[in-house]
Design a protein around this motif. Structure first.
Motif, PDB file in Angstrom:
ATOM      1  N   ARG A 196     -33.007 -42.178   4.969  1.00 15.08           N
ATOM      2  CA  ARG A 196     -33.760 -44.110   5.241  1.00 15.08           C
ATOM      3  C   ARG A 196     -33.752 -43.855   7.043  1.00 15.08           C
ATOM      4  NH1 ARG A 196     -28.077 -45.643   3.533  1.00 15.08           N
ATOM      5  NH2 ARG A 196     -27.406 -46.497   5.756  1.00 15.08           N
ATOM      6  N   ILE A 197     -33.108 -43.223   7.574  1.00 15.88           N
ATOM      7  CA  ILE A 197     -33.723 -43.613   8.900  1.00 15.88           C
ATOM      8  C   ILE A 197     -34.851 -42.723   9.172  1.00 15.88           C
ATOM      9  CG2 ILE A 197     -31.421 -44.377   9.431  1.00 15.88           C
ATOM     10  CD1 ILE A 197     -30.394 -41.441  10.675  1.00 15.88           C
ATOM     11  N   GLY A 198     -34.905 -41.424   8.495  1.00 14.14           N
ATOM     12  CA  GLY A 198     -36.892 -40.862   8.467  1.00 14.14           C
ATOM     13  C   GLY A 198     -36.249 -38.878   9.409  1.00 14.14           C
ATOM     14  N   GLU A 199     -34.585 -38.569   9.095  1.00 10.03           N
ATOM     15  CA  GLU A 199     -35.087 -37.720   9.362  1.00 10.03           C
ATOM     16  C   GLU A 199     -35.720 -36.706   8.068  1.00 10.03           C
ATOM     17  OE1 GLU A 199     -30.826 -36.920   9.076  1.00 10.03           O
ATOM     18  OE2 GLU A 199     -29.979 -37.392  10.977  1.00 10.03           O
ATOM     19  N   GLY A 200     -36.552 -35.413   9.070  1.00 10.88           N
ATOM     20  CA  GLY A 200     -36.873 -34.555   7.832  1.00 10.88           C
ATOM     21  C   GLY A 200     -38.397 -35.187   7.707  1.00 10.88           C
ATOM     22  N   LEU A 201     -38.987 -36.315   8.290  1.00  8.86           N
ATOM     23  CA  LEU A 201     -40.190 -36.895   8.134  1.00  8.86           C
ATOM     24  C   LEU A 201     -41.423 -35.453   8.383  1.00  8.86           C
ATOM     25  CD1 LEU A 201     -41.563 -39.301   7.549  1.00  8.86           C
ATOM     26  CD2 LEU A 201     -42.039 -39.988  10.026  1.00  8.86           C
ATOM     27  N   ASP A 202     -41.432 -35.414   7.575  1.00 11.08           N
ATOM     28  CA  ASP A 202     -43.313 -34.304   7.093  1.00 11.08           C
ATOM     29  C   ASP A 202     -44.568 -35.724   6.486  1.00 11.08           C
ATOM     30  OD1 ASP A 202     -44.751 -32.694   6.538  1.00 11.08           O
ATOM     31  OD2 ASP A 202     -43.923 -31.619   5.554  1.00 11.08           O
ATOM     32  N   LEU A 203     -45.019 -35.785   7.700  1.00  9.09           N
ATOM     33  CA  LEU A 203     -46.506 -37.026   7.502  1.00  9.09           C
ATOM     34  C   LEU A 203     -47.437 -36.036   6.790  1.00  9.09           C
ATOM     35  CD1 LEU A 203     -46.478 -39.126  10.435  1.00  9.09           C
ATOM     36  CD2 LEU A 203     -46.231 -39.992   8.437  1.00  9.09           C
ATOM     37  N   ASN A 204     -48.196 -36.529   6.003  1.00  8.93           N
ATOM     38  CA  ASN A 204     -49.347 -35.539   5.348  1.00  8.93           C
ATOM     39  C   ASN A 204     -48.955 -34.401   4.809  1.00  8.93           C
ATOM     40  OD1 ASN A 204     -52.103 -35.711   3.871  1.00  8.93           O
ATOM     41  ND2 ASN A 204     -52.953 -34.418   6.364  1.00  8.93           N
ATOM     42  N   PRO A 205     -47.761 -34.646   3.701  1.00 12.48           N
ATOM     43  CA  PRO A 205     -47.103 -32.957   2.913  1.00 12.48           C
ATOM     44  C   PRO A 205     -48.260 -32.352   2.718  1.00 12.48           C
ATOM     45  CG  PRO A 205     -46.654 -34.832   1.742  1.00 12.48           C
ATOM     46  CD  PRO A 205     -47.309 -35.744   3.319  1.00 12.48           C
ATOM     47  N   PRO A 206     -48.304 -31.468   2.404  1.00  8.64           N
ATOM     48  CA  PRO A 206     -48.977 -30.079   1.504  1.00  8.64           C
ATOM     49  C   PRO A 206     -48.617 -30.522  -0.595  1.00  8.64           C
ATOM     50  CG  PRO A 206     -47.104 -29.263   2.219  1.00  8.64           C
ATOM     51  CD  PRO A 206     -47.055 -30.352   2.813  1.00  8.64           C
ATOM     52  N   LEU A 207     -49.169 -30.559  -0.838  1.00  9.55           N
ATOM     53  CA  LEU A 207     -49.576 -31.178  -2.626  1.00  9.55           C
ATOM     54  C   LEU A 207     -48.656 -30.179  -2.976  1.00  9.55           C
ATOM     55  CD1 LEU A 207     -53.569 -31.653  -3.355  1.00  9.55           C
ATOM     56  CD2 LEU A 207     -51.837 -33.045  -2.793  1.00  9.55           C
ATOM     57  N   GLU A 208     -48.734 -29.487  -2.981  1.00 11.47           N
ATOM     58  CA  GLU A 208     -47.266 -28.246  -3.436  1.00 11.47           C
ATOM     59  C   GLU A 208     -45.948 -28.580  -2.851  1.00 11.47           C
ATOM     60  OE1 GLU A 208     -47.927 -26.103  -6.011  1.00 11.47           O
ATOM     61  OE2 GLU A 208     -49.582 -26.990  -5.951  1.00 11.47           O
ATOM     62  N   MET A 209     -45.460 -29.336  -1.667  1.00  5.65           N
ATOM     63  CA  MET A 209     -44.284 -30.097  -1.267  1.00  5.65           C
ATOM     64  C   MET A 209     -43.900 -30.235  -2.519  1.00  5.65           C
ATOM     65  SD  MET A 209     -43.581 -32.290   1.547  1.00  5.65           S
ATOM     66  CE  MET A 209     -41.707 -33.009   2.114  1.00  5.65           C
ATOM     67  N   GLU A 210     -42.099 -29.573  -2.668  1.00  4.73           N
ATOM     68  CA  GLU A 210     -41.277 -30.401  -3.757  1.00  4.73           C
ATOM     69  C   GLU A 210     -40.603 -32.169  -3.217  1.00  4.73           C
ATOM     70  OE1 GLU A 210     -40.559 -28.689  -6.875  1.00  4.73           O
ATOM     71  OE2 GLU A 210     -42.113 -27.330  -6.794  1.00  4.73           O
ATOM     72  N   ILE A 211     -40.544 -32.806  -4.264  1.00  7.77           N
ATOM     73  CA  ILE A 211     -39.801 -34.144  -4.268  1.00  7.77           C
ATOM     74  C   ILE A 211     -38.541 -33.881  -4.943  1.00  7.77           C
ATOM     75  CG2 ILE A 211     -40.274 -36.399  -3.815  1.00  7.77           C
ATOM     76  CD1 ILE A 211     -42.114 -34.677  -1.762  1.00  7.77           C
ATOM     77  N   LYS A 212     -37.581 -34.184  -4.303  1.00  8.31           N
ATOM     78  CA  LYS A 212     -36.114 -34.181  -5.061  1.00  8.31           C
ATOM     79  C   LYS A 212     -35.731 -36.094  -4.889  1.00  8.31           C
ATOM     80  CE  LYS A 212     -32.704 -33.278  -1.159  1.00  8.31           C
ATOM     81  NZ  LYS A 212     -33.843 -33.016   0.055  1.00  8.31           N
ATOM     82  N   GLN A 213     -34.856 -36.579  -5.937  1.00  7.64           N
ATOM     83  CA  GLN A 213     -34.057 -37.057  -5.847  1.00  7.64           C
ATOM     84  C   GLN A 213     -33.234 -37.497  -4.827  1.00  7.64           C
ATOM     85  OE1 GLN A 213     -31.831 -37.855  -9.373  1.00  7.64           O
ATOM     86  NE2 GLN A 213     -30.786 -39.714  -9.290  1.00  7.64           N
ATOM     87  N   GLY A 214     -33.657 -38.846  -4.189  1.00  2.49           N
ATOM     88  CA  GLY A 214     -32.783 -40.202  -2.908  1.00  2.49           C
ATOM     89  C   GLY A 214     -33.906 -39.007  -2.147  1.00  2.49           C
ATOM     90  N   ASP A 215     -34.818 -38.564  -2.009  1.00  2.00           N
ATOM     91  CA  ASP A 215     -35.887 -38.613  -0.969  1.00  2.00           C
ATOM     92  C   ASP A 215     -36.526 -40.072  -0.922  1.00  2.00           C
ATOM     93  OD1 ASP A 215     -35.484 -35.920  -0.144  1.00  2.00           O
ATOM     94  OD2 ASP A 215     -37.148 -35.592  -1.018  1.00  2.00           O
ATOM     95  N   ILE A 216     -36.644 -39.851   0.827  1.00  2.00           N
ATOM     96  CA  ILE A 216     -37.756 -41.640   0.789  1.00  2.00           C
ATOM     97  C   ILE A 216     -39.393 -41.652   1.349  1.00  2.00           C
ATOM     98  CG2 ILE A 216     -38.151 -43.385   2.392  1.00  2.00           C
ATOM     99  CD1 ILE A 216     -34.981 -43.283   1.284  1.00  2.00           C
ATOM    100  N   LEU A 217     -39.772 -41.948   0.270  1.00  2.00           N
ATOM    101  CA  LEU A 217     -41.437 -42.227   0.491  1.00  2.00           C
ATOM    102  C   LEU A 217     -42.116 -43.299   0.957  1.00  2.00           C
ATOM    103  CD1 LEU A 217     -42.226 -41.423  -3.114  1.00  2.00           C
ATOM    104  CD2 LEU A 217     -41.861 -39.658  -1.685  1.00  2.00           C
ATOM    105  N   HIS A 218     -43.006 -42.427   1.979  1.00  2.00           N
ATOM    106  CA  HIS A 218     -43.369 -44.180   2.950  1.00  2.00           C
ATOM    107  C   HIS A 218     -44.386 -43.941   3.022  1.00  2.00           C
ATOM    108  CE1 HIS A 218     -40.235 -44.142   5.927  1.00  2.00           C
ATOM    109  NE2 HIS A 218     -39.912 -42.781   5.579  1.00  2.00           N
ATOM    110  N   TYR A 219     -45.019 -45.267   2.704  1.00  2.00           N
ATOM    111  CA  TYR A 219     -46.372 -45.795   1.590  1.00  2.00           C
ATOM    112  C   TYR A 219     -46.968 -46.630   2.237  1.00  2.00           C
ATOM    113  CZ  TYR A 219     -44.146 -48.716  -0.973  1.00  2.00           C
ATOM    114  OH  TYR A 219     -42.954 -49.899  -1.649  1.00  2.00           O
ATOM    115  N   MET A 220     -48.579 -46.966   1.416  1.00  2.00           N
ATOM    116  CA  MET A 220     -49.179 -47.582   2.410  1.00  2.00           C
ATOM    117  C   MET A 220     -50.177 -48.409   1.208  1.00  2.00           C
ATOM    118  SD  MET A 220     -52.642 -47.216   4.803  1.00  2.00           S
ATOM    119  CE  MET A 220     -53.988 -46.283   3.710  1.00  2.00           C
ATOM    120  N   SER A 221     -49.073 -50.125   1.269  1.00  2.00           N
ATOM    121  CA  SER A 221     -50.037 -50.667   0.197  1.00  2.00           C
ATOM    122  C   SER A 221     -50.342 -52.143   0.338  1.00  2.00           C
ATOM    123  CB  SER A 221     -48.918 -51.277  -1.130  1.00  2.00           C
ATOM    124  OG  SER A 221     -49.303 -51.162  -2.361  1.00  2.00           O
TER     125      SER A 221
END
Length: 354
Positions: free
Chosen positions: A314-339
């Motif tokens: 939640r404090i943004g460690e390992g932040l990957d902006l605009n990640p590749p579509l093939e990137m694996e996302i796991k439970q507990g990761d933090i999604l930063h989105y615009m809405s």
């Protein structure tokens, strides 16, 4: 004559101030018991049943006197006229005085910051006050329509009265120090869910954030604001539960020069008052990793939300902006989105993305 009356009233108020609630309740109880015993001795049987007696006692002692219940014997009438009503009226005045004093004390304590909030929990704590910046903070917090309904508690360490007394969502407390453990108990530091530290200067912010980082609950998130980037970096090294930020005015100024309109984008992303805003969400219950592509199109289709990046905590460690579509996302990761508005975790059908 008026001077004498004023002195009498002042003396009465002074005595009421020093009489405890325990004494007042004891005197009223003793007077009620005396009244019941004397009515019993006068054989006023219709007034002795507990439900009848309480109603009769309150109505008669306060001199409202509906007349539906009253003593019928000579001794009963004499007792009511000479003992119950005169003494009861005095006690009634004391009770009203104590009630008024208590209400006035609570209002005064909330305005001057002397109130104790140690019973609070799941609240938002703001340390430090800056007239324009703090007001904007609170407006941005409250503008998030789908936020959890948490109380906002503003803590200051300077002489002032409640600056947001017209806002029912904001409480106010004045501390002698932001680093004194006993003082921090007054703001229920161990029960806070979110904390913003915005001290008088960077040193003030640093020492406050460093102190409270060890006192908050493990799930509590702390945000600290600095003017000096070096202080921000130093705090990150010592406190893993603090997200420290510094002024980005220079970066925004250069970006707006190189790419006109950049500052407008920054404003829109940060403000919850209008337009699309940047939010974050923890990835929920998924049994196996999901490709970023799946999440990206699901959020766009279901919520018209655009995922900007992914972080490991939640404090943004390992932040990957605009990640590749093939990137694996796991439970507990933090999604930063615009809405336009926040997406809550229980609104997302995580299982359908497996």
């Amino acid at each position: 004559m008026n001077l004498v009356i004023k002195k009498i009233l002042v003396a009465i108020r002074r005595h009421i101030h020093y009489v405890s609630w325990t004494s007042v309740v004891s005197l009223v109880a003793a007077h009620m018991l005396l009244t019941w015993v004397c009515l019993f001795a006068a054989k006023e049987t219709e007034l002795l049943a507990i439900n009848q007696f309480i109603y009769y006692y309150i109505v008669t002692t306060s001199t409202v006197g509906y007349g539906d219940l009253s003593p019928s014997s000579d001794w009963g009438k004499l007792f009511v006229a000479l003992v119950q009503i005169p003494i009861g009226l005095a006690l009634f005045g004391v009770v009203l005085g104590k009630v008024g004093q208590s209400i006035t004390g609570l209002i005064k304590a909330s305005m001057t910051g002397d109130k104790d909030y140690s019973g609070q929990s799941e609240h938002i704590l703001i340390f430090g006050y800056h007239p324009s910046r703090t007001r904007k903070m609170i407006n941005y917090i409250l503008a998030d329509n789908k936020r959890l309904e948490r109380r906002i508690l503003l803590a200051v360490d300077e002489q002032m009265t409640h600056p947001f007394s017209d806002n029912p969502h904001v409480d106010f407390v004045r501390l002698s120090s932001f680093t004194d453990v006993d003082e921090l108990k007054r703001v229920a530091i161990d029960g806070a869910d979110k904390v913003i530290v915005d001290g008088n200067d960077d040193d003030h912010t640093f020492t406050t954030a460093l102190k409270i980082s060890r006192l908050v609950h493990s799930s509590c998130h702390i945000s600290a604001y600095f003017l000096d980037e070096s202080k921000s970096e130093m705090l990150r090294e010592h406190c893993k539960n603090v997200e420290s930020t510094s002024s980005k005015s220079v970066e925004i100024l250069v970006r707006s020069m190189q790419d006109p309109g950049s500052s407008r984008i920054q404003e829109e992303l940060l403000s919850t008052l209008h337009g699309d805003t940047q939010f974050s969400l923890e990835v929920g219950d998924i049994k196996q990793n999901v490709k970023f592509e799946v999440l990206f199109f699901h959020f766009k289709k279901q919520f018209d939300a655009t995922i900007l990046g992914v972080a490991h905590n939640r404090i943004g460690e390992g932040l990957d902006l605009n990640p590749p579509l093939e990137m694996e996302i796991k439970q507990g990761d933090i999604l930063h989105y615009m809405s336009v508005e926040r997406v809550l975790s229980d609104e997302v059908d995580w299982q359908s993305m497996q």
